[in-house]
Design a protein around this motif. Structure first.
Motif: not given
Length: 433
Positions: A164-168
């Motif tokens: 969520x916080x990075x790849x997204x």
């Protein structure tokens, strides 16, 4: 895949030299040995990288550490050095600056001692690093102890933090801040932004320095670095409280500067929300239950329309997030019931832990430092104990409210307080068993 292909071509012809810097303090010697073993599997020419183990330990322990580093380096055929810093600075950032000055190569890669690096990490750094980029290799969590809490936290690290916080964010082109292990930067850029801060929030600080100086923070979408996550409640509380303090400290230091920065409005808003995520989580999960008790005490059960609209919007976003989280988990073989159970356990942990975290959140808005201790790792977590006074006080207050409501026949308040009490007691049982 095209990026990796170009990187492999680069390595075969002219590999980019780099220095891996690993700060340590009080680490068991077998942990140092295990860390060095991981570099033997690195898919990169061994004469093109070095490993610097930077220690703040006393001379006696450092002598043993240095002997292990030198012997292991000869055994594995890698270049590794142990360096001892005997003064200067309180926190990890000053040690990283000190080590950077002594590194032989221009490209610097910073890792925690417990990090497990993918074999192609150096290849990916060589393909993406430049004079204007802070590169983040990503985080995924692993546990060295198999506990119920560790299993729940591992779920959060993977599906909320990594995906969520990075790849997204990376896939949507959003701006992001790097975490402390698995970051790469050139000496020239590090010097240009003034180096790491001598503070507990060195990772967010260096990311913001790079962004505000016109640089980029780039997320590498390959296999992430694996970091050890806490598996016991006291170890996690120590780590989480420090994260919350860091967020408040960074918010106090940087929000005004971000608002004035020549960045797109979306990026400024995203950075501020990223910085404030921990204070918002803590405040919400602590005050919403208390506001619920106040509402049932006053009999004002239906909030004003604007508040109700916000609550419905928040609930809708929560269900959307939950849908995508469980979908990602199911795609990796986790059942729906398991995913919902682990999400609920994390919510209960947050309900309990945020009493302590709130104190650190407030402190971060007024203080520049706290007493910093390394988060216990491995089997040392089992012997690390702290007082449960904040949690027990919270439970005691809710129990008193429930008792009072029963005595004065305020049945709605009593039901509300007893429901919260049951959740808190179950959360306490969950994290201490």
């Amino acid at each position: 895949m095209r990026s990796v292909g170009r990187a492999r071509a680069l390595v075969s012809s002219d590999p980019l030299p780099m220095s891996f810097i690993v700060p340590v303090k009080g680490e068991p010697l077998d942990v140092i040995y295990s860390m060095l073993l991981r570099f033997a599997d690195l898919d990169y020419p061994r004469d093109s990288f070095e490993v610097l183990v930077v220690s703040d330990d006393d001379e006696g322990y450092f002598a043993k550490l240095k002997a292990v580093v030198e012997a292991t380096a000869r055994e594995l055929g890698i270049r590794a050095r142990a360096l001892r810093r005997d003064s200067g600075g309180r926190y990890k950032g000053s040690a990283l600056n000190w080590a950077s000055e002594r590194a032989q190569h221009d490209v610097l890669v910073f890792l925690d001692v417990d990090s497990r690096i993918p074999r192609d990490a150096a290849v990916r750094v060589a393909s993406a690093i430049d004079d204007n980029t802070l590169l983040f290799l990503g985080w995924d969590g692993y546990t060295s102890l198999f506990t119920r809490l560790g299993r729940a936290l591992q779920f959060t690290y993977r599906y909320f933090l990594l995906y969520g916080a990075y790849l997204g964010r990376a896939l949507t082109g959003d701006v992001l801040l790097a975490l402390g292990s698995g970051i790469a930067i050139k000496k020239s850029l590090l010097k240009r932004v003034g180096g790491f801060c001598d503070c507990v929030a060195d990772d967010y600080d260096i990311s913001l320095k790079v962004l505000l100086s016109g640089g980029r923070v780039v997320y590498d979408g390959g296999v992430p670095v694996s970091v050890e996550i806490p598996a016991t409640y006291f170890a996690f509380r120590k780590q989480f409280a420090r994260w919350v303090f860091n967020s408040s400290y960074i918010a106090r230091k940087y929000v005004a500067r971000i608002l004035e920065a020549p960045l797109p409005l979306r990026e400024r808003a995203s950075l501020i929300l990223t910085i404030l995520q921990h204070p918002l989580i803590v405040a919400t999960s602590l005050f919403l239950p208390l506001m619920g008790l106040v509402a049932t005490y006053t009999g004002y059960l239906i909030p004003p329309l604007p508040v109700l609209a916000l609550e419905l919007a928040s609930a809708s976003l929560t269900f959307i997030l939950l849908y995508y989280t469980t979908s990602l988990a199911r795609s990796e073989g986790r059942g729906l019931a398991e995913s919902l159970a682990l999400t609920a356990q994390n919510a209960l942990i947050a309900l309990l832990i945020n009493v302590t975290a709130f104190v650190y959140m407030v402190a971060g808005f007024f203080r520049d430092s706290i007493t910093w201790r390394v988060t216990p790792k491995g089997s040392t977590q089992l012997s690390f104990k702290e007082s449960l006074a904040p949690e027990l006080s919270y439970i005691g207050v809710v129990a008193a409210v429930a008792t009072y409501a029963l005595l004065v026949h305020m049945w709605t308040l009593a039901l509300s307080a007893m429901a919260l009490l049951l959740l808190l007691v179950y959360a306490l049982w969950l994290v201490t068993r």
